[in-house]
Write an enzyme that holds these catalytic residues in place. Structure first.
Site, PDB file in Angstrom:
ATOM      1  N   ARG A 241       0.861  -1.177   0.000  1.00  0.00           N
ATOM      2  CA  ARG A 241       0.000   0.000   0.000  1.00  0.00           C
ATOM      3  C   ARG A 241       0.905   1.237   0.000  1.00  0.00           C
ATOM      4  O   ARG A 241       1.927   1.271   0.708  1.00  0.00           O
ATOM      5  CB  ARG A 241      -0.899   0.054   1.247  1.00  0.00           C
ATOM      6  CG  ARG A 241      -2.103  -0.877   1.225  1.00  0.00           C
ATOM      7  CD  ARG A 241      -3.135  -0.503   0.145  1.00  0.00           C
ATOM      8  NE  ARG A 241      -4.275  -1.409   0.137  1.00  0.00           N
ATOM      9  CZ  ARG A 241      -4.390  -2.498  -0.628  1.00  0.00           C
ATOM     10  NH1 ARG A 241      -3.426  -2.836  -1.473  1.00  0.00           N
ATOM     11  NH2 ARG A 241      -5.476  -3.243  -0.578  1.00  0.00           N
TER      12      ARG A 241
ATOM     13  N   ASP B 245       4.181  -0.619  -7.072  1.00  0.00           N
ATOM     14  CA  ASP B 245       2.893  -0.955  -7.695  1.00  0.00           C
ATOM     15  C   ASP B 245       1.781  -0.153  -7.028  1.00  0.00           C
ATOM     16  O   ASP B 245       0.620  -0.261  -7.415  1.00  0.00           O
ATOM     17  CB  ASP B 245       2.632  -2.459  -7.545  1.00  0.00           C
ATOM     18  CG  ASP B 245       1.401  -2.910  -8.323  1.00  0.00           C
ATOM     19  OD1 ASP B 245       1.263  -2.487  -9.494  1.00  0.00           O
ATOM     20  OD2 ASP B 245       0.572  -3.663  -7.777  1.00  0.00           O
TER      21      ASP B 245
ATOM     22  N   GLU C 267      -2.587   7.388  -4.987  1.00  0.00           N
ATOM     23  CA  GLU C 267      -2.971   6.692  -6.220  1.00  0.00           C
ATOM     24  C   GLU C 267      -4.442   6.838  -6.578  1.00  0.00           C
ATOM     25  O   GLU C 267      -4.821   6.704  -7.741  1.00  0.00           O
ATOM     26  CB  GLU C 267      -2.606   5.207  -6.139  1.00  0.00           C
ATOM     27  CG  GLU C 267      -3.421   4.399  -5.144  1.00  0.00           C
ATOM     28  CD  GLU C 267      -3.088   2.914  -5.178  1.00  0.00           C
ATOM     29  OE1 GLU C 267      -1.908   2.565  -5.067  1.00  0.00           O
ATOM     30  OE2 GLU C 267      -4.028   2.105  -5.320  1.00  0.00           O
TER      31      GLU C 267
ATOM     32  N   HIS D 101      -0.952  -0.453  -9.701  1.00  0.00           N
ATOM     33  CA  HIS D 101      -1.683  -1.379  -8.823  1.00  0.00           C
ATOM     34  C   HIS D 101      -2.226  -2.573  -9.611  1.00  0.00           C
ATOM     35  O   HIS D 101      -3.432  -2.836  -9.630  1.00  0.00           O
ATOM     36  CB  HIS D 101      -2.816  -0.646  -8.091  1.00  0.00           C
ATOM     37  CG  HIS D 101      -3.143  -1.282  -6.766  1.00  0.00           C
ATOM     38  ND1 HIS D 101      -3.374  -0.552  -5.625  1.00  0.00           N
ATOM     39  CD2 HIS D 101      -3.252  -2.581  -6.401  1.00  0.00           C
ATOM     40  CE1 HIS D 101      -3.633  -1.373  -4.625  1.00  0.00           C
ATOM     41  NE2 HIS D 101      -3.560  -2.618  -5.075  1.00  0.00           N
TER      42      HIS D 101
HETATM   43  P1  NAI Z   1      -1.572 -11.115   5.243  1.00  0.00           P
HETATM   44  O1  NAI Z   1      -2.573 -10.588   6.214  1.00  0.00           O
HETATM   45  O2  NAI Z   1      -1.617 -12.545   4.858  1.00  0.00           O
HETATM   46  O3  NAI Z   1      -0.098 -10.797   5.776  1.00  0.00           O
HETATM   47  C1  NAI Z   1       0.298  -9.589   6.324  1.00  0.00           C
HETATM   48  C2  NAI Z   1       1.453  -9.897   7.285  1.00  0.00           C
HETATM   49  O4  NAI Z   1       2.034  -8.664   7.708  1.00  0.00           O
HETATM   50  C3  NAI Z   1       1.001 -10.642   8.554  1.00  0.00           C
HETATM   51  O5  NAI Z   1       1.807 -11.784   8.744  1.00  0.00           O
HETATM   52  C4  NAI Z   1       1.221  -9.616   9.675  1.00  0.00           C
HETATM   53  O6  NAI Z   1       1.586 -10.215  10.900  1.00  0.00           O
HETATM   54  C5  NAI Z   1       2.359  -8.788   9.092  1.00  0.00           C
HETATM   55  N1  NAI Z   1       2.484  -7.458   9.652  1.00  0.00           N
HETATM   56  C6  NAI Z   1       1.532  -6.614  10.118  1.00  0.00           C
HETATM   57  N2  NAI Z   1       2.063  -5.451  10.500  1.00  0.00           N
HETATM   58  C7  NAI Z   1       3.402  -5.555  10.303  1.00  0.00           C
HETATM   59  C8  NAI Z   1       4.489  -4.677  10.491  1.00  0.00           C
HETATM   60  N3  NAI Z   1       4.330  -3.429  10.974  1.00  0.00           N
HETATM   61  N4  NAI Z   1       5.733  -5.122  10.174  1.00  0.00           N
HETATM   62  C9  NAI Z   1       5.923  -6.356   9.680  1.00  0.00           C
HETATM   63  N5  NAI Z   1       4.925  -7.231   9.462  1.00  0.00           N
HETATM   64  C10 NAI Z   1       3.678  -6.826   9.765  1.00  0.00           C
HETATM   65  O7  NAI Z   1      -1.704 -10.182   3.961  1.00  0.00           O
HETATM   66  P2  NAI Z   1      -1.282 -10.527   2.451  1.00  0.00           P
HETATM   67  O8  NAI Z   1      -2.374 -11.259   1.776  1.00  0.00           O
HETATM   68  O9  NAI Z   1       0.073 -11.118   2.447  1.00  0.00           O
HETATM   69  O10 NAI Z   1      -1.230  -9.069   1.821  1.00  0.00           O
HETATM   70  C11 NAI Z   1      -0.294  -8.115   2.257  1.00  0.00           C
HETATM   71  C12 NAI Z   1      -0.682  -6.751   1.701  1.00  0.00           C
HETATM   72  O11 NAI Z   1      -0.531  -6.754   0.291  1.00  0.00           O
HETATM   73  C13 NAI Z   1      -2.162  -6.369   1.929  1.00  0.00           C
HETATM   74  O12 NAI Z   1      -2.340  -5.761   3.204  1.00  0.00           O
HETATM   75  C14 NAI Z   1      -2.414  -5.400   0.814  1.00  0.00           C
HETATM   76  O13 NAI Z   1      -2.170  -4.097   1.298  1.00  0.00           O
HETATM   77  C15 NAI Z   1      -1.370  -5.759  -0.248  1.00  0.00           C
HETATM   78  N6  NAI Z   1      -1.947  -6.257  -1.494  1.00  0.00           N
HETATM   79  C16 NAI Z   1      -1.591  -5.656  -2.679  1.00  0.00           C
HETATM   80  C17 NAI Z   1      -2.107  -6.094  -3.878  1.00  0.00           C
HETATM   81  C18 NAI Z   1      -1.712  -5.500  -5.182  1.00  0.00           C
HETATM   82  O14 NAI Z   1      -2.395  -5.709  -6.184  1.00  0.00           O
HETATM   83  N7  NAI Z   1      -0.612  -4.774  -5.278  1.00  0.00           N
HETATM   84  C19 NAI Z   1      -3.104  -7.179  -3.909  1.00  0.00           C
HETATM   85  C20 NAI Z   1      -3.334  -7.807  -2.626  1.00  0.00           C
HETATM   86  C21 NAI Z   1      -2.791  -7.327  -1.462  1.00  0.00           C
END
Ligand code: NAI
Length: 339
Positions: free
Chosen positions: A235, A259, A264, A296
């Site tokens: 993000r 991305d 954005e 994105h």
């Molecule tokens: P997820 O919920 O499976 O994993 C997020 C991880 O980050 C968790 O293990 C959590 O403990 C950890 N975390 C939380 N705060 C943290 C911090 N301050 N420092 C280090 N680790 C921390 O989420 P997922 O599915 O892996 O997605 C991650 C992010 O990717 C989403 O929140 C979303 O913003 C982004 N995303 C981007 C997309 C795109 O098209 N570019 C599409 C899908 C998601």
């Protein structure tokens, strides 16, 4: 009676993917505009609304939704920083998202950004098209043996780490909840300062919230290796864009792959090619030869699009049929759906 569903920020490819999965329990209206305080009046006759990453579902919008009888906000994405969950809880509006839909889509895009920046594919493509086969300026480095720092090892961070370990990279991770399987396969968990100072490449995969807002700022950039490669597919708000520009100008950041971008919502998912872009910060970022920005599109694979549509629609029917579970629901009010 069919559930009246309004899909906001709807793009033609989403309309196709959602319609392909929908059945006659839904009466769907697609709105190309984003949901925000100006457009919320479109929801007057709806039961459920479906939103994406740049819809602004703030407390005022949710109050209007609740007033007009909308009982479920179904996000068709994983991140939910654009929805005021406290307001939804207070007003008894359910909120669901798509927690995972093949994390490889985003992980592979993050790695594509790394490889493109490293081997300068974008420049090579244009040069060869122009009959220029000179290699000056195209020098890259081997991925094997490099240290990659992954911040956030959830679904996408783990998938990214797995690909990079296949390249022979050393993987350092930061996450409040370390993943045992990832550790067993060779990744090492550490603290943020160590990751920042030891990584050749840093890739962001944690969610945006009040703790992670501007996680990458002047101070954290200063702790990085000179010439570091920074990748953000998570993000935009995770990084302070002014600090990125300072880091690029001072050569601290040697490569930047984005991305996502803080502002954005004004730009992405629309064609501005015949307009003058007013965002001077974005335009400055785009001038650097070592910056690669995509709009994105990390999630944008056939497999992910179809999984997103089917999970979103099954969330909608689960809530309607009182079968919702906390797996996909961020707010699950204790009330039955009006019949
Ligand atoms: P997820 O919920 O499976 O994993 C997020 C991880 O980050 C968790 O293990 C959590 O403990 C950890 N975390 C939380 N705060 C943290 C911090 N301050 N420092 C280090 N680790 C921390 O989420 P997922 O599915 O892996 O997605 C991650 C992010 O990717 C989403 O929140 C979303 O913003 C982004 N995303 C981007 C997309 C795109 O098209 N570019 C599409 C899908 C998601």
């Amino acid at each position: 009676m069919a559930i009246k569903l309004g899909v906001f920020s709807a793009q033609p490819y989403e309309e196709k993917a959602i319609s392909a999965e929908a059945d006659d329990t839904l009466e769907i209206q697609y709105f190309p505009v984003a949901l925000n305080t100006k457009t919320v009046s479109l929801c007057d006759n709806l039961d459920v609304i479906c939103v994406f990453v740049n819809d602004d579902v703030n407390a005022d919008v949710i109050a209007k939704l609740a007033e007009s009888g909308v009982y479920h906000i179904a996000l068709r994405c994983a991140g939910y920083n654009n929805v005021d969950l406290d307001a939804a809880k207070r007003l008894g509006v359910a909120v669901s998202h798509v927690p995972a839909y093949g994390p490889e889509a985003v992980a592979e895009h993050a790695v594509a950004l790394m490889l493109t920046l490293n081997r300068k594919m974008h420049k090579a493509y244009n040069r060869v098209k122009d009959g220029n086969f000179n290699l000056n300026g195209l020098l890259g480095f081997n991925m094997a043996g490099k240290t990659v720092g992954i911040i956030g090892t959830g679904h996408i961070g783990r998938a990214t780490a797995r690909i990079l370990m296949g390249f022979g990279c050393h993987v350092l991770c930061v996450d409040p909840y370390p993943d045992k399987l990832l550790q067993k396969s060779g990744a090492r968990y550490t603290d943020l300062d160590t990751l920042l100072s030891q990584s050749d490449i840093i890739s962001l995969h944690c969610p945006l919230n009040k703790d992670s807002y501007h996680l990458i700022n002047d101070e954290t950039i200063n702790k990085m290796k000179n010439g570091v490669m920074l990748i953000n597919t998570s993000r935009g708000g995770l990084t302070d864009t002014h600090a990125l520009i300072n880091g690029l100008k001072s050569h601290k950041i040697g490569y930047l792959g984005l991305d996502v971008y803080e502002m954005e919502s004004e730009l992405f998912f629309k064609d501005h090619s015949c307009e003058i872009i007013q965002d001077d910060i974005f335009e400055r970022l785009a001038t650097f030869h070592n910056v690669l920005i995509t709009g994105h599109q990390g999630f944008f694979t056939q497999e992910a699009l179809s999984q997103i549509s089917s999970t979103t629609l099954s969330n909608i029917s689960a809530w309607h049929n009182d079968e919702a579970t906390t797996n996909s629901f961020l707010v699950l009010p204790p009330k039955a759906v009006p019949s």
